[in-house]
Design a protein around this motif. Structure first.
Motif, PDB file in Angstrom:
ATOM      1  N   VAL A  29       1.265   0.865   5.963  1.00 19.59           N
ATOM      2  CA  VAL A  29       0.236   0.065   6.624  1.00 19.59           C
ATOM      3  C   VAL A  29       0.410  -1.424   6.327  1.00 19.59           C
ATOM      4  CG1 VAL A  29      -1.470   1.915   6.613  1.00 19.59           C
ATOM      5  CG2 VAL A  29      -1.336   0.363   4.661  1.00 19.59           C
ATOM      6  N   HIS A  30      -0.017  -2.247   7.282  1.00 13.93           N
ATOM      7  CA  HIS A  30      -0.199  -3.687   7.079  1.00 13.93           C
ATOM      8  C   HIS A  30       1.020  -4.392   6.481  1.00 13.93           C
ATOM      9  CE1 HIS A  30      -4.229  -2.580   8.014  1.00 13.93           C
ATOM     10  NE2 HIS A  30      -4.499  -2.083   6.822  1.00 13.93           N
ATOM     11  N   PHE A 118       1.751  16.139   0.452  1.00 14.82           N
ATOM     12  CA  PHE A 118       2.944  15.373   0.088  1.00 14.82           C
ATOM     13  C   PHE A 118       2.686  13.870   0.204  1.00 14.82           C
ATOM     14  CE2 PHE A 118       6.369  13.382   2.755  1.00 14.82           C
ATOM     15  CZ  PHE A 118       7.074  12.825   1.695  1.00 14.82           C
ATOM     16  N   CYS A 119       2.190  13.428   1.339  1.00 13.12           N
ATOM     17  CA  CYS A 119       1.953  11.991   1.552  1.00 13.12           C
ATOM     18  C   CYS A 119       0.886  11.456   0.607  1.00 13.12           C
ATOM     19  CB  CYS A 119       1.547  11.736   3.000  1.00 13.12           C
ATOM     20  SG  CYS A 119       2.886  11.968   4.199  1.00 13.12           S
ATOM     21  N   ASN A 120      -0.198  12.208   0.427  1.00 10.94           N
ATOM     22  CA  ASN A 120      -1.267  11.753  -0.458  1.00 10.94           C
ATOM     23  C   ASN A 120      -0.800  11.683  -1.910  1.00 10.94           C
ATOM     24  OD1 ASN A 120      -3.040  11.579   1.689  1.00 10.94           O
ATOM     25  ND2 ASN A 120      -3.947  13.588   1.341  1.00 10.94           N
ATOM     26  N   GLY A 121      -0.030  12.692  -2.327  1.00 11.97           N
ATOM     27  CA  GLY A 121       0.474  12.696  -3.694  1.00 11.97           C
ATOM     28  C   GLY A 121       1.411  11.538  -3.956  1.00 11.97           C
ATOM     29  N   TYR A 122       2.293  11.254  -2.998  1.00  8.43           N
ATOM     30  CA  TYR A 122       3.208  10.130  -3.169  1.00  8.43           C
ATOM     31  C   TYR A 122       2.435   8.820  -3.213  1.00  8.43           C
ATOM     32  CZ  TYR A 122       6.841   6.687  -2.487  1.00  8.43           C
ATOM     33  OH  TYR A 122       7.659   5.584  -2.650  1.00  8.43           O
ATOM     34  N   ASN A 131      -0.060  -0.484  -9.719  1.00  6.70           N
ATOM     35  CA  ASN A 131      -1.420  -1.004  -9.911  1.00  6.70           C
ATOM     36  C   ASN A 131      -2.006  -1.471  -8.584  1.00  6.70           C
ATOM     37  OD1 ASN A 131      -3.710  -1.625 -11.420  1.00  6.70           O
ATOM     38  ND2 ASN A 131      -3.029  -3.727 -11.809  1.00  6.70           N
ATOM     39  N   ARG A 132      -1.924  -0.581  -7.612  1.00  7.58           N
ATOM     40  CA  ARG A 132      -2.323  -0.891  -6.248  1.00  7.58           C
ATOM     41  C   ARG A 132      -3.480   0.007  -5.828  1.00  7.58           C
ATOM     42  NH1 ARG A 132      -1.383   1.301  -1.329  1.00  7.58           N
ATOM     43  NH2 ARG A 132      -1.057  -0.111   0.446  1.00  7.58           N
ATOM     44  N   LYS A 133      -4.293  -0.440  -4.865  1.00 10.32           N
ATOM     45  CA  LYS A 133      -5.385   0.367  -4.342  1.00 10.32           C
ATOM     46  C   LYS A 133      -5.293   0.440  -2.824  1.00 10.32           C
ATOM     47  CE  LYS A 133      -8.675  -0.707  -8.047  1.00 10.32           C
ATOM     48  NZ  LYS A 133     -10.028  -1.251  -8.371  1.00 10.32           N
ATOM     49  N   GLY A 134      -5.900   1.471  -2.269  1.00  8.72           N
ATOM     50  CA  GLY A 134      -5.969   1.596  -0.824  1.00  8.72           C
ATOM     51  C   GLY A 134      -4.928   2.528  -0.244  1.00  8.72           C
ATOM     52  N   VAL A 135      -5.006   2.708   1.074  1.00  7.48           N
ATOM     53  CA  VAL A 135      -4.090   3.613   1.762  1.00  7.48           C
ATOM     54  C   VAL A 135      -2.690   3.014   1.786  1.00  7.48           C
ATOM     55  CG1 VAL A 135      -5.905   4.614   3.179  1.00  7.48           C
ATOM     56  CG2 VAL A 135      -4.655   2.618   4.017  1.00  7.48           C
TER      57      VAL A 135
END
Length: 224
Positions: A29-30, A118-122, A131-135
């Motif tokens: 994203v972004h 798989f995607c969520n776990g990665y 040290n990141r947040k968000g999708v």
């Protein structure tokens, strides 16, 4: 060799169906990156194998800094249901598969859940490490049906050629994070290596086919 194509079907797939082949891809994203360090690429492949090896056969992949491509065939209904039972019994030792009604089994929901895991776990591991947040990924896992044998062959080439197409290297041999090299050595791989090599006829024919540029008409269909 077994063939598994359905020429009359729509290329753009809303659902996963058993025994059909798909081009699967997604993007960060972004303007973010999916991979920053080399270890990220290796972890991604480890998690991909862990979560999806029992629901699909993997024929090709390419990992780019901000997106990925996969070519995979969903396993048959019997294999999917068997894996469903295995997962249920692992969570609940009292689970009884004899009470299962296969007519209620939702193939798309079950397969999609494995890809989401798989995607969520990665993404969670990636966020913790940096040290990141968000999708991290775009909302929807994109997928397109592989409609015929010619398309399947050209798509393997296109996926492997993606780093050259995007200007990250001049020769596909120089990008390490594709499955191209895995068909030319004997190292352990989650790929259906024998199937792909038999498809092309031999390792030599596989390599020869990749020496040309891929069909330029695929670019408009495959971009993420």
């Amino acid at each position: 060799m077994e063939r598994f194509f359905h020429p009359s079907q729509n290329m753009f797939a809303d659902t996963f169906e058993s025994e059909k082949c798909y081009h699967i891809f997604n993007h960060a994203v972004h303007g973010n990156l999916l991979f920053i360090q080399e270890t990220n690429y290796h972890y991604f492949l480890q998690q991909l194998t862990k979560h999806t090896q029992f629901v699909c056969d993997l024929y090709a992949y390419c990992l780019m800094p901000n997106h990925f491509h996969l070519l995979a065939r969903i396993k048959n209904q019997e294999a999917l249901i068997e894996y469903y039972h295995t997962r249920k019994q692992a969570k609940d030792p009292q689970y009884n598969p004899d009470n299962f009604d296969k007519t209620t089994f939702d193939t798309h929901k079950f397969v999609m859940q494995q890809f989401q895991n798989f995607c969520n776990g990665y993404a969670q591991a990636f966020n913790r490490f940096f040290n990141r947040k968000g999708v991290l990924f775009m909302d929807n896992l994109k997928r397109k049906v592989v409609k015929n044998e010619v398309y399947f062959t050209k798509l393997i080439h296109y996926i492997h050629y993606n780093p050259v197409h995007h200007g990250f290297c001049k020769d596909l041999n120089d990008w390490r994070f594709t499955s191209y090299h895995s068909f030319l050595d004997n190292r352990t791989t989650p790929l259906a290596r024998e199937y792909v090599l038999n498809w092309f006829g031999s390792p030599q024919e596989y390599s020869r086919f990749h020496q040309s540029k891929p069909d330029s008409r695929l670019a408009n269909l495959m971009e993420v």
